[in-house]
Design a protein around this motif. Structure first.
Motif, PDB file in Angstrom:
ATOM      1  N   PRO A  63       0.800  -1.234   0.000  1.00  0.00           N
ATOM      2  CA  PRO A  63       0.000   0.000   0.000  1.00  0.00           C
ATOM      3  C   PRO A  63       0.832   1.284   0.000  1.00  0.00           C
ATOM      4  O   PRO A  63       0.394   2.303  -0.551  1.00  0.00           O
ATOM      5  CB  PRO A  63      -0.820  -0.119   1.292  1.00  0.00           C
ATOM      6  CG  PRO A  63      -0.953  -1.582   1.513  1.00  0.00           C
ATOM      7  CD  PRO A  63       0.361  -2.168   1.063  1.00  0.00           C
ATOM      8  N   PHE A  64       2.015   1.237   0.602  1.00  0.00           N
ATOM      9  CA  PHE A  64       2.881   2.414   0.603  1.00  0.00           C
ATOM     10  C   PHE A  64       3.194   2.835  -0.825  1.00  0.00           C
ATOM     11  O   PHE A  64       3.064   4.005  -1.199  1.00  0.00           O
ATOM     12  CB  PHE A  64       4.186   2.112   1.359  1.00  0.00           C
ATOM     13  CG  PHE A  64       5.179   3.246   1.366  1.00  0.00           C
ATOM     14  CD1 PHE A  64       5.147   4.210   2.355  1.00  0.00           C
ATOM     15  CD2 PHE A  64       6.147   3.348   0.368  1.00  0.00           C
ATOM     16  CE1 PHE A  64       6.065   5.266   2.361  1.00  0.00           C
ATOM     17  CE2 PHE A  64       7.065   4.385   0.365  1.00  0.00           C
ATOM     18  CZ  PHE A  64       7.023   5.351   1.363  1.00  0.00           C
ATOM     19  N   LEU A 268       0.583   4.833   7.050  1.00  0.00           N
ATOM     20  CA  LEU A 268      -0.468   4.279   6.197  1.00  0.00           C
ATOM     21  C   LEU A 268      -1.830   4.455   6.867  1.00  0.00           C
ATOM     22  O   LEU A 268      -1.930   4.575   8.092  1.00  0.00           O
ATOM     23  CB  LEU A 268      -0.211   2.792   5.937  1.00  0.00           C
ATOM     24  CG  LEU A 268       1.042   2.419   5.147  1.00  0.00           C
ATOM     25  CD1 LEU A 268       1.090   0.911   4.937  1.00  0.00           C
ATOM     26  CD2 LEU A 268       1.098   3.147   3.815  1.00  0.00           C
ATOM     27  N   ASP A 269      -2.892   4.427   6.080  1.00  0.00           N
ATOM     28  CA  ASP A 269      -4.244   4.626   6.601  1.00  0.00           C
ATOM     29  C   ASP A 269      -4.604   3.577   7.654  1.00  0.00           C
ATOM     30  O   ASP A 269      -5.206   3.900   8.688  1.00  0.00           O
ATOM     31  CB  ASP A 269      -5.260   4.592   5.457  1.00  0.00           C
ATOM     32  CG  ASP A 269      -5.135   5.785   4.519  1.00  0.00           C
ATOM     33  OD1 ASP A 269      -4.541   6.805   4.943  1.00  0.00           O
ATOM     34  OD2 ASP A 269      -5.615   5.705   3.375  1.00  0.00           O
ATOM     35  N   ASP A 270      -4.243   2.315   7.403  1.00  0.00           N
ATOM     36  CA  ASP A 270      -4.559   1.251   8.362  1.00  0.00           C
ATOM     37  C   ASP A 270      -3.832   1.455   9.685  1.00  0.00           C
ATOM     38  O   ASP A 270      -4.341   1.102  10.754  1.00  0.00           O
ATOM     39  CB  ASP A 270      -4.197  -0.121   7.778  1.00  0.00           C
ATOM     40  CG  ASP A 270      -5.176  -0.579   6.716  1.00  0.00           C
ATOM     41  OD1 ASP A 270      -6.249   0.052   6.586  1.00  0.00           O
ATOM     42  OD2 ASP A 270      -4.865  -1.553   5.997  1.00  0.00           O
ATOM     43  N   PRO A 288       3.513   8.549   1.706  1.00  0.00           N
ATOM     44  CA  PRO A 288       3.983   8.179   0.370  1.00  0.00           C
ATOM     45  C   PRO A 288       3.309   8.955  -0.755  1.00  0.00           C
ATOM     46  O   PRO A 288       3.912   9.186  -1.800  1.00  0.00           O
ATOM     47  CB  PRO A 288       3.666   6.684   0.287  1.00  0.00           C
ATOM     48  CG  PRO A 288       2.586   6.460   1.303  1.00  0.00           C
ATOM     49  CD  PRO A 288       2.863   7.419   2.405  1.00  0.00           C
ATOM     50  N   TYR A 289       2.062   9.346  -0.556  1.00  0.00           N
ATOM     51  CA  TYR A 289       1.321  10.089  -1.584  1.00  0.00           C
ATOM     52  C   TYR A 289       2.078  11.360  -1.969  1.00  0.00           C
ATOM     53  O   TYR A 289       2.267  11.656  -3.151  1.00  0.00           O
ATOM     54  CB  TYR A 289      -0.066  10.435  -1.048  1.00  0.00           C
ATOM     55  CG  TYR A 289      -0.921  11.266  -1.980  1.00  0.00           C
ATOM     56  CD1 TYR A 289      -1.727  10.655  -2.944  1.00  0.00           C
ATOM     57  CD2 TYR A 289      -0.929  12.655  -1.894  1.00  0.00           C
ATOM     58  CE1 TYR A 289      -2.524  11.411  -3.795  1.00  0.00           C
ATOM     59  CE2 TYR A 289      -1.721  13.422  -2.743  1.00  0.00           C
ATOM     60  CZ  TYR A 289      -2.515  12.804  -3.683  1.00  0.00           C
ATOM     61  OH  TYR A 289      -3.290  13.561  -4.526  1.00  0.00           O
ATOM     62  N   VAL A 327      -2.871  14.830  11.417  1.00  0.00           N
ATOM     63  CA  VAL A 327      -1.885  14.478  10.386  1.00  0.00           C
ATOM     64  C   VAL A 327      -2.544  14.391   9.014  1.00  0.00           C
ATOM     65  O   VAL A 327      -3.577  13.736   8.832  1.00  0.00           O
ATOM     66  CB  VAL A 327      -1.196  13.145  10.733  1.00  0.00           C
ATOM     67  CG1 VAL A 327      -0.287  12.693   9.604  1.00  0.00           C
ATOM     68  CG2 VAL A 327      -0.398  13.277  12.021  1.00  0.00           C
ATOM     69  N   LYS A 328      -1.927  15.052   8.026  1.00  0.00           N
ATOM     70  CA  LYS A 328      -2.432  15.030   6.660  1.00  0.00           C
ATOM     71  C   LYS A 328      -1.583  14.089   5.809  1.00  0.00           C
ATOM     72  O   LYS A 328      -0.366  14.232   5.739  1.00  0.00           O
ATOM     73  CB  LYS A 328      -2.394  16.452   6.068  1.00  0.00           C
ATOM     74  CG  LYS A 328      -2.952  16.557   4.663  1.00  0.00           C
ATOM     75  CD  LYS A 328      -2.867  17.986   4.144  1.00  0.00           C
ATOM     76  CE  LYS A 328      -3.410  18.099   2.727  1.00  0.00           C
ATOM     77  NZ  LYS A 328      -3.301  19.460   2.186  1.00  0.00           N
ATOM     78  N   THR A 329      -2.211  13.107   5.184  1.00  0.00           N
ATOM     79  CA  THR A 329      -1.466  12.123   4.391  1.00  0.00           C
ATOM     80  C   THR A 329      -1.708  12.227   2.888  1.00  0.00           C
ATOM     81  O   THR A 329      -1.025  11.589   2.097  1.00  0.00           O
ATOM     82  CB  THR A 329      -1.817  10.702   4.842  1.00  0.00           C
ATOM     83  OG1 THR A 329      -3.230  10.492   4.685  1.00  0.00           O
ATOM     84  CG2 THR A 329      -1.438  10.474   6.296  1.00  0.00           C
TER      85      THR A 329
END
Length: 331
Positions: A63-64, A268-270, A288-289, A327-329
């Motif tokens: 997922p990363f 990661l979201d999870d 990573p986005y 936190v903004k991802t």
């Protein structure tokens, strides 16, 4: 009559000289304009030409790296560039072929996320020979010429997690280290950062160290074996969130979630969800986005002739239950 002929000859001669001079003047002006255009746009790119950027990903099962690709696609979309993506499926030889195939398509630039820091060198050198600029992201290459490397401070990240564990355990306890792919500089540096901090605490003992190759399923199996062999564990440091989530599955199955401080890396979201639910204690905010998006932005900037930094280190911060909601991802 003779005088008339002489006059006509003089007129014709003057006309020919004027025409020749005009022709030379036009040629000189065109040459100067072309020279200035080349000087102001290095590497030269047509303003009407759509930029084509190759993106060689080491894998798309993690997922990363899926998020890295998504960020890159968003960046390309916003800037009007075309992105050609390949997936090496975590195999260095496959990635070599992927880069070779990209080279044959003659993109304006290739972004590479190496499967292996050593093995990728020959692929980068082939791109160098083809005069195609290269940017590496996340994992640095140990050779070849790149216009920029973009990533995170992996030593800092490992150190932040090591310090968090030391503080949470109050400087005493048994810990486990789950390492990533040790052929990459990221795995090596995260391990170094973690161990440099832990070494300062003589009452913290590492009871197990094992690689799970940044893979969730492998980490679960590795953690199951470690839990069976060690009944007294206070903390687990996993070098990325995928492995941390695999460890969490094993820890939950063993009924030891409340007894073990589990930390990861990558945001990661999870993982964010697990931290909110108090199943994990911390991770490192290295979304990573934005890594993928920034890489494309840097590529376009370079191709437009603007200066780019040789090394771009993005910010790394500790994420716990206290700040997880802020936190903004991704955008």
């Amino acid at each position: 009559m003779k005088r008339s002929k002489k006059l006509l000859a003089l007129v014709l001669s003057a006309a020919m000289i004027a025409a020749t001079a005009a022709g030379c003047s036009t040629g000189a002006a065109t040459s100067t304009a072309e020279s200035k255009a080349a000087e102001s746009a290095a590497p030269a790119q047509s303003s009407n030409k759509q930029l084509v950027i190759g993106l060689s990903m080491n894998t798309q099962t993690n997922p990363f790296f899926v998020s890295v690709k998504e960020g890159a696609q968003k960046g390309a979309e916003e800037l009007g560039a075309k992105l050609v993506v390949t997936d090496a499926q975590n195999d260095a030889s496959t990635q070599m072929k992927d880069v070779e195939n990209l080279i044959t398509q003659k993109p304006d630039l290739i972004i590479i996320d190496p499967a292996d820091s050593d093995a990728i060198v020959s692929a980068i050198q082939e791109a160098n020979d083809a005069k195609i600029p290269v940017i590496t992201i996340d994992r640095a290459a140990k050779g070849g010429e790149v216009v920029s490397h973009m990533g995170f401070n992996a030593i800092k990240a490992g150190g932040l997690e090591g310090q968090f564990i030391a503080d949470t355990l109050k400087g005493k306890g048994n810990v486990v280290e789950i390492q990533g792919i040790m052929g990459t500089n990221v795995a090596q540096d995260r391990s170094k950062g973690f161990n440099d901090v832990i070494a300062k605490y003589p009452d913290i003992k590492k009871v197990a160290t094992q690689s799970a190759d940044f893979d969730r399923a492998k980490a679960m199996k590795v953690m199951e074996n470690i839990l069976q062999a060690n009944k007294d564990i206070q903390a687990v440091y996993a070098a990325n969130d995928e492995m941390a989530l695999g460890c969490l599955e094993a820890i939950e199955a063993a009924g030891r979630t409340k007894d073990i401080v589990l930390v990861g890396n990558d945001c990661l979201d999870d993982t964010m969800k697990a931290i909110k639910e108090d199943k994990m204690k911390a991770t490192i905010n290295e979304p990573p986005y934005f890594l993928g998006k920034n890489a494309v932005q840097t590529a376009v900037k370079y191709l437009k002739g603007e200066k780019v930094e040789k090394s771009v280190i993005l910010e790394s911060t500790l994420v716990t239950k206290e700040n997880v909601d802020s936190v903004k991802t991704r955008d």
